[in-house]
Each structure stands twice: as C-alpha cells, then as structure tokens.
Design a protein around this motif. Sequence first.
Motif, PDB file in Angstrom:
ATOM      1  N   GLU A  98      -4.827 -43.517 -26.482  1.00 40.67           N
ATOM      2  CA  GLU A  98      -4.638 -44.425 -25.347  1.00 40.67           C
ATOM      3  C   GLU A  98      -5.939 -45.153 -25.011  1.00 40.67           C
ATOM      4  O   GLU A  98      -5.947 -46.358 -24.740  1.00 40.67           O
ATOM      5  CB  GLU A  98      -4.145 -43.648 -24.125  1.00 40.67           C
ATOM      6  N   ARG A  99      -7.062 -44.428 -25.045  1.00 42.83           N
ATOM      7  CA  ARG A  99      -8.354 -45.055 -24.761  1.00 42.83           C
ATOM      8  C   ARG A  99      -8.665 -46.129 -25.798  1.00 42.83           C
ATOM      9  O   ARG A  99      -9.155 -47.209 -25.469  1.00 42.83           O
ATOM     10  CB  ARG A  99      -9.465 -44.016 -24.738  1.00 42.83           C
ATOM     11  N   ALA A 100      -8.382 -45.821 -27.063  1.00 36.36           N
ATOM     12  CA  ALA A 100      -8.650 -46.786 -28.123  1.00 36.36           C
ATOM     13  C   ALA A 100      -7.833 -48.055 -27.921  1.00 36.36           C
ATOM     14  O   ALA A 100      -8.355 -49.170 -28.043  1.00 36.36           O
ATOM     15  CB  ALA A 100      -8.341 -46.167 -29.478  1.00 36.36           C
ATOM     16  N   ALA A 101      -6.557 -47.896 -27.612  1.00 44.97           N
ATOM     17  CA  ALA A 101      -5.701 -49.064 -27.395  1.00 44.97           C
ATOM     18  C   ALA A 101      -6.212 -49.905 -26.235  1.00 44.97           C
ATOM     19  O   ALA A 101      -6.252 -51.139 -26.312  1.00 44.97           O
ATOM     20  CB  ALA A 101      -4.262 -48.615 -27.143  1.00 44.97           C
ATOM     21  N   ALA A 102      -6.644 -49.234 -25.165  1.00 44.09           N
ATOM     22  CA  ALA A 102      -7.144 -49.962 -23.996  1.00 44.09           C
ATOM     23  C   ALA A 102      -8.440 -50.698 -24.308  1.00 44.09           C
ATOM     24  O   ALA A 102      -8.626 -51.862 -23.922  1.00 44.09           O
ATOM     25  CB  ALA A 102      -7.352 -48.987 -22.835  1.00 44.09           C
ATOM     26  N   THR A 103      -9.346 -50.033 -25.020  1.00 43.05           N
ATOM     27  CA  THR A 103     -10.640 -50.640 -25.330  1.00 43.05           C
ATOM     28  C   THR A 103     -10.484 -51.812 -26.287  1.00 43.05           C
ATOM     29  O   THR A 103     -11.074 -52.881 -26.085  1.00 43.05           O
ATOM     30  CB  THR A 103     -11.585 -49.593 -25.937  1.00 43.05           C
ATOM     31  N   ILE A 104      -9.693 -51.626 -27.326  1.00 44.48           N
ATOM     32  CA  ILE A 104      -9.498 -52.690 -28.317  1.00 44.48           C
ATOM     33  C   ILE A 104      -8.787 -53.879 -27.683  1.00 44.48           C
ATOM     34  O   ILE A 104      -9.186 -55.037 -27.878  1.00 44.48           O
ATOM     35  CB  ILE A 104      -8.732 -52.145 -29.528  1.00 44.48           C
ATOM     36  N   ALA A 105      -7.735 -53.615 -26.904  1.00 45.34           N
ATOM     37  CA  ALA A 105      -7.039 -54.708 -26.222  1.00 45.34           C
ATOM     38  C   ALA A 105      -7.981 -55.430 -25.265  1.00 45.34           C
ATOM     39  O   ALA A 105      -7.938 -56.667 -25.138  1.00 45.34           O
ATOM     40  CB  ALA A 105      -5.831 -54.167 -25.459  1.00 45.34           C
ATOM     41  N   GLY A 106      -8.849 -54.684 -24.589  1.00 45.13           N
ATOM     42  CA  GLY A 106      -9.797 -55.301 -23.676  1.00 45.13           C
ATOM     43  C   GLY A 106     -10.723 -56.272 -24.378  1.00 45.13           C
ATOM     44  O   GLY A 106     -11.061 -57.332 -23.837  1.00 45.13           O
ATOM     45  N   GLN A 107     -11.135 -55.938 -25.605  1.00 40.68           N
ATOM     46  CA  GLN A 107     -12.039 -56.804 -26.348  1.00 40.68           C
ATOM     47  C   GLN A 107     -11.331 -58.023 -26.930  1.00 40.68           C
ATOM     48  O   GLN A 107     -11.901 -59.112 -26.997  1.00 40.68           O
ATOM     49  CB  GLN A 107     -12.692 -56.020 -27.484  1.00 40.68           C
ATOM     50  N   GLY A 140     -16.027 -49.688 -34.204  1.00 36.45           N
ATOM     51  CA  GLY A 140     -15.623 -48.672 -33.249  1.00 36.45           C
ATOM     52  C   GLY A 140     -15.059 -47.465 -33.961  1.00 36.45           C
ATOM     53  O   GLY A 140     -14.495 -47.582 -35.052  1.00 36.45           O
ATOM     54  N   LEU A 141     -15.227 -46.307 -33.359  1.00 41.68           N
ATOM     55  CA  LEU A 141     -14.721 -45.056 -33.932  1.00 41.68           C
ATOM     56  C   LEU A 141     -14.229 -44.188 -32.791  1.00 41.68           C
ATOM     57  O   LEU A 141     -14.959 -43.961 -31.819  1.00 41.68           O
ATOM     58  CB  LEU A 141     -15.836 -44.351 -34.710  1.00 41.68           C
ATOM     59  N   TYR A 142     -12.996 -43.712 -32.912  1.00 37.32           N
ATOM     60  CA  TYR A 142     -12.396 -42.892 -31.863  1.00 37.32           C
ATOM     61  C   TYR A 142     -12.017 -41.541 -32.464  1.00 37.32           C
ATOM     62  O   TYR A 142     -11.130 -41.437 -33.309  1.00 37.32           O
ATOM     63  CB  TYR A 142     -11.170 -43.606 -31.280  1.00 37.32           C
ATOM     64  N   THR A 143     -12.739 -40.504 -32.030  1.00 36.01           N
ATOM     65  CA  THR A 143     -12.514 -39.157 -32.549  1.00 36.01           C
ATOM     66  C   THR A 143     -13.097 -38.144 -31.579  1.00 36.01           C
ATOM     67  O   THR A 143     -14.086 -38.420 -30.893  1.00 36.01           O
ATOM     68  CB  THR A 143     -13.151 -38.994 -33.947  1.00 36.01           C
ATOM     69  N   ALA A 144     -12.498 -36.960 -31.543  1.00 34.45           N
ATOM     70  CA  ALA A 144     -13.038 -35.853 -30.753  1.00 34.45           C
ATOM     71  C   ALA A 144     -13.854 -34.894 -31.611  1.00 34.45           C
ATOM     72  O   ALA A 144     -14.381 -33.905 -31.106  1.00 34.45           O
ATOM     73  CB  ALA A 144     -11.891 -35.092 -30.082  1.00 34.45           C
ATOM     74  N   GLY A 172     -19.803 -47.863 -32.052  1.00 33.02           N
ATOM     75  CA  GLY A 172     -19.496 -47.209 -30.784  1.00 33.02           C
ATOM     76  C   GLY A 172     -18.505 -46.084 -31.001  1.00 33.02           C
ATOM     77  O   GLY A 172     -17.443 -46.288 -31.599  1.00 33.02           O
ATOM     78  N   VAL A 173     -18.861 -44.896 -30.544  1.00 33.65           N
ATOM     79  CA  VAL A 173     -17.972 -43.740 -30.672  1.00 33.65           C
ATOM     80  C   VAL A 173     -17.276 -43.523 -29.340  1.00 33.65           C
ATOM     81  O   VAL A 173     -17.916 -43.236 -28.327  1.00 33.65           O
ATOM     82  CB  VAL A 173     -18.752 -42.477 -31.090  1.00 33.65           C
ATOM     83  N   ASN A 174     -15.967 -43.717 -29.334  1.00 35.24           N
ATOM     84  CA  ASN A 174     -15.121 -43.558 -28.144  1.00 35.24           C
ATOM     85  C   ASN A 174     -15.512 -44.532 -27.026  1.00 35.24           C
ATOM     86  O   ASN A 174     -15.280 -44.272 -25.851  1.00 35.24           O
ATOM     87  CB  ASN A 174     -15.166 -42.118 -27.626  1.00 35.24           C
TER      88      ASN A 174
END
Length: 503
Positions: free
Chosen positions: A286-295, A436-440, A458-460
């Motif tokens: 969800e965070r990734a979708a929000a961040t990418i859409a924001g950009q 960008g990279l999204y991972t825990a 950018g990580v997360n």
Amino acid sequence: MATSMLEHAARLGVRPGRLYIDGEWGEPLAGKRWAHVHPATNEEITTIARAEQEDVDRAVRSARRAFDEGPWPHLKARERKRLLQPLIDLVYANASELSDLQTLDNGLPVAFGRSYRVSAEFCADVFDHYFGWIDKITGEVYPQFSEMTPLQYLSFREPVGVVAGINPWNAPLLQFPEKVGPALATGCCIVIKPSEYASLTILRLTELIAELDLPPGVLNVVTGVGSEAGEALVTHPGVDKVSFTGSVAIGKHIVEAGAATLKRVTLELGGKSPAIVFPDIPELVERAAATIAGQVFYGLSGQVCSAQTRAIVHESGYDDFVQHLEARVAAVRQGDPFDEKTTSAPMINKTQLTKVQDFIERGAGDGATILLGGGEPAPELAAGNWVNPTVFVDVPAGSPLVRDEIFGPVLTVIPFRNEDEAVRIANQSDYGLAAGLYTADIARAHRVTRALRAGAVGVNGYSFMPNSPFGGVKSSGLGREGGWSSIEEFTEVKTMAVDLSAG
C-alpha cells in the motif's frame, strides 16, 4: 476552469520580466520579449525579456570582471557569510509569495507547493546549508612521502570561476538555490538562465538577492529561449563551468559545446526510474502504491526526472498493488492550481501535451493494455494542457513506454517472479538517476540497492534533502548536486609543495 490565472497575477503584482546584469535591472539590447503563458489555461500572464547573444555576452563579461578583478573570490569567510546570510531570512519572509509565483510559473498545485521539497522553506534551507560551508571549505595536508624528497605537500580548494547555471521549469524554488548557493559560497560568480517556462519565481528571488550588498556581477540573470540565450551561454569562452538540469539531448550538446574550452560540467538529466515492490508485509504494498502514484500522478503529474515511472511488482502482490493504485488514481483532482483541492498539474506546454498523448496512443497501438485512466480530460479543462493519469500493463519488451522518458502522468506496471529478475528489469534502461525499493528485509535492501545502477535509491520512501548528494549514472548525468558534493563541483584543487630543506 472557474478562476482565471490573471486574477492571481494581479494579486501578486506581477510585472514584465527584465534582465539582471552587473547589479542593474534592464531591457535586452534588441528589445525582444516573449509571452509567459500559464499551462492550466493558456492565458498570457505577462511578458519576459528575451536575451540574445549580446545580452549574454554582457552578463558573462560582468561575471568575468567580478571574478577576475573584484573582491568576491578573495573575501574572508566571515565577510562572505555576513553578506549572504540575510538572504535566508528574506526567503522565509517572502515564502507565501514565492510559493504562489511558482504555481503561476508552472501550474504546480499550491497545496503541493507547500510540501517541503518544493517549498520556499526548502529553498531557504538549501541556501542555509551552502552558506554554512563557507568557513569549512578546506584542503588537505599530505604526509611527507620520502626522505629523498624533503617536500611538504598541501592543497587548497579555490572557486572554479564563472559559472553558467541553466535551470529547468519544474522546480525553480529547488533548482535555483542548488546552483546559486554553492556558486556564491565557494566564491564563484554566476550567470543564471531560467527556463522560459518558469522565470517569475527566479526573478523574484533575484530581487531578494539584489537587496544584499554583493559586488556587481557576482550574480547575473538572463531570461531567454534555450536555443538563443542558453546556447550563447554554454559556448561562451568566458564561462569556466556549466551546471545544467534538463534533457539528455541538451546535456550531450553541452558536453560537446564545452569541449573546445574544456568547461567543467555538472549535468542532471533525465530518468526512467524503477520501483521494485516486494510484498514482504501488506502495508508495504500500500505504501509503495501511494508513493509511486504521488510521484507520477500528483504534484507535477510525472514531470519530474526522478519520478518512479516503472513499477516492478512481485507477482504475489500484484493484484493488491493495482487495487491500491486504482484508489490513488481515482483521488486525482485536476483544475485550478490555486484551489486547495487540486492535486495535479497540467503539462507545461502544448508540445509536452502532444508528446505525452502520442506516447499513450502509440503504447495502446503497440499492444500494451491501459489498465487505468486514459481518455480525454473533463470538458472544463479543455483550455489547458491536461492529461488524465494513465496506467499500462502487459507492455511489450522494448516498448517506448518502458524505454523512454515520457515526463507525464504515465506509469507501467511490470510483474516479476524473483529478485534477480526484478534487478535485471530495473537495470534495462539507458537511464540511472533514481530508483525505489520496497521491502521489509534489511539484507535484501542492501543487496538490491548495491545491484541497482542508479545514483540514488530510496528504500521504502525517498526525498532529496539539502545536505545529501543527488545525481545520476549512465545517461542521467555527470556529477552531483547537494551537500559537500556540490562544493567539490564548484571548486578546483590547487596543490602546493614546500621544500622543507630550504633555508
């Protein structure tokens, strides 16, 4: 659109733009001007001075004189700081006006313009950061290498000379201080050429700098068209360094044009930035979708070189990602950029509008699927340069949609099966500005960051700060802006050898 941009121009007291050369405001010698047209409505806001070769020559000669004959490069650190530091408070005091002028320049929604990275406060902080370096720009002392050569070596950092700064249109409150700040802090003299699509903000910032007691010629501003003023600037023999932000094609030309005089060059160019999404935890998708859409869909509507326009999503999280992305696209609001509810900007001009529309039409014609968006914008937006946010899937390999920089609200979503495949897809680009990279998984974060060919990862989440370096690899540029890296770019190292055996 209910509100005319002319109302805001009148409210802000916008006047016809002039040139700033040798500490004086004036008109171009040929008397030429061009109309500044607002992208949201295509209304003429005002006219701006159109500098040509002779005007650029005057500006460069003024900067050359200030550097070669004036006191500026030789001022003691305390004195240079004393002269420059009042600018920080001036920018803060005029923050609201500067933010509105940026919106009047390029259509950036006013609510987004107050977000930190593109705000007047960020502009002030960039100046503050660079002015803080003034009394900390040091050389080095090297250990004596051999008893056979009793020489003590030490080095100094000295200003590179006269700088040509060429700014893009999309973030004048960010890009102006990123060029002017390190130039003034290091003792350089600079000639700035704003984009012809965003001069109002920079002219107002120049007025604030004119309130300082700087020697004439230290800062000069020539507004003009790139093919005239920009070309005259980058080929001028009196310019020692060019700092440019813009397209790859022009960046390559600047390198070629500067070769005859071996100009130092800093280039921040285009990008086709990837974002790799691992569904380690649901919140990350969800965070990734929000961040990418924001950009890509909010703010400047993808007209940012570092925007993550390729979403590379693990197949197990693909459906969730698309669902969250759909909600973000549905929340986009186009319209009056001075309306607090507006989320997204128009394309900067008709040429860019046509370019983005062509990409969308060709992409669909080449077999890619429009998953979200597309189509014509609302009828009330017809006067402006508007494009609906568009998401493509099932994009053929090698398609311009995944290869070329579109610079608009267009996103491709690409599934992957494993980490190696994700990195391979991400690196399949001539660009290398950001990623960008999204991972825990912290180990994965380190491993993939090191494998990606990009100047910044950018990580997360990611945001450029005044004290962090930013720039690209491959076709995305040369050198770095931000932090100590900029001080290095605006200085030359001089080595001194002292014979210790001398009497």
